[in-house]
Design a protein around this motif. Sequence first.
Motif, PDB file in Angstrom:
ATOM      1  N   UNK A   1       0.831  -1.203   0.000  1.00  0.00           N
ATOM      2  CA  UNK A   1       0.000   0.000   0.000  1.00  0.00           C
ATOM      3  C   UNK A   1       0.869   1.258   0.000  1.00  0.00           C
ATOM      4  N   UNK A   2       1.881   1.275   0.850  1.00  0.00           N
ATOM      5  CA  UNK A   2       2.786   2.435   0.908  1.00  0.00           C
ATOM      6  C   UNK A   2       3.485   2.646  -0.434  1.00  0.00           C
ATOM      7  N   UNK A   3       3.956   1.570  -1.059  1.00  0.00           N
ATOM      8  CA  UNK A   3       4.634   1.670  -2.355  1.00  0.00           C
ATOM      9  C   UNK A   3       3.706   2.255  -3.420  1.00  0.00           C
ATOM     10  N   UNK A   4       2.473   1.777  -3.442  1.00  0.00           N
ATOM     11  CA  UNK A   4       1.524   2.225  -4.460  1.00  0.00           C
ATOM     12  C   UNK A   4       1.126   3.681  -4.220  1.00  0.00           C
ATOM     13  N   UNK A   5       0.851   4.036  -2.978  1.00  0.00           N
ATOM     14  CA  UNK A   5       0.465   5.408  -2.667  1.00  0.00           C
ATOM     15  C   UNK A   5       1.605   6.356  -3.022  1.00  0.00           C
ATOM     16  N   UNK A   6       2.835   5.981  -2.717  1.00  0.00           N
ATOM     17  CA  UNK A   6       3.996   6.800  -3.085  1.00  0.00           C
ATOM     18  C   UNK A   6       4.056   6.991  -4.592  1.00  0.00           C
TER      19      UNK A   6
ATOM     20  N   UNK B   1       6.169  -0.720  -9.413  1.00  0.00           N
ATOM     21  CA  UNK B   1       6.416  -1.004  -7.990  1.00  0.00           C
ATOM     22  C   UNK B   1       5.685  -2.264  -7.503  1.00  0.00           C
ATOM     23  N   UNK B   2       4.515  -2.548  -8.070  1.00  0.00           N
ATOM     24  CA  UNK B   2       3.778  -3.754  -7.687  1.00  0.00           C
ATOM     25  C   UNK B   2       4.533  -5.001  -8.144  1.00  0.00           C
ATOM     26  N   UNK B   3       5.058  -4.972  -9.363  1.00  0.00           N
ATOM     27  CA  UNK B   3       5.828  -6.105  -9.880  1.00  0.00           C
ATOM     28  C   UNK B   3       7.095  -6.294  -9.064  1.00  0.00           C
ATOM     29  N   UNK B   4       7.773  -5.201  -8.761  1.00  0.00           N
ATOM     30  CA  UNK B   4       8.995  -5.270  -7.951  1.00  0.00           C
ATOM     31  C   UNK B   4       8.695  -5.861  -6.573  1.00  0.00           C
ATOM     32  N   UNK B   5       7.555  -5.475  -5.999  1.00  0.00           N
ATOM     33  CA  UNK B   5       7.157  -6.002  -4.699  1.00  0.00           C
ATOM     34  C   UNK B   5       6.938  -7.512  -4.779  1.00  0.00           C
TER      35      UNK B   5
END
Length: 118
Positions: free
Chosen positions: A51-56, A77-81
Amino acid sequence: MTDVAEAGVEAINTNVLAERAGISVGSVYQYFSNKEAILAALGERYIQQLSNNIITALQQDVSGLDFTTIVSQVIDPMIAFERQYPAFRHLNAGQEGQITLAEAAQTVEQEILTNIYK
């Protein structure tokens, strides 16, 4: 050593988790009542990080960028996560009375929509 990403949640037990963490099983039980509680905490941690990654990513200035670039800034960022935390997709940390990963994912989706339509 077996982990959630390799063997799935069913193959993991508190002894394996304690060994993986480098602590005694007794220490595990000081903080968690059982394997499901550990997995629930791990799932919640993953959801918060995602969530933090996506919001950023969504809070970046995207004015003047084409649609493909904007989508990439959210998707990358979702793929990296997913690559960094392969166990994430194997977790179904929900127990009766607790939030499930699917419900938490819906919360993340709502945060995304809120940020998009501000």
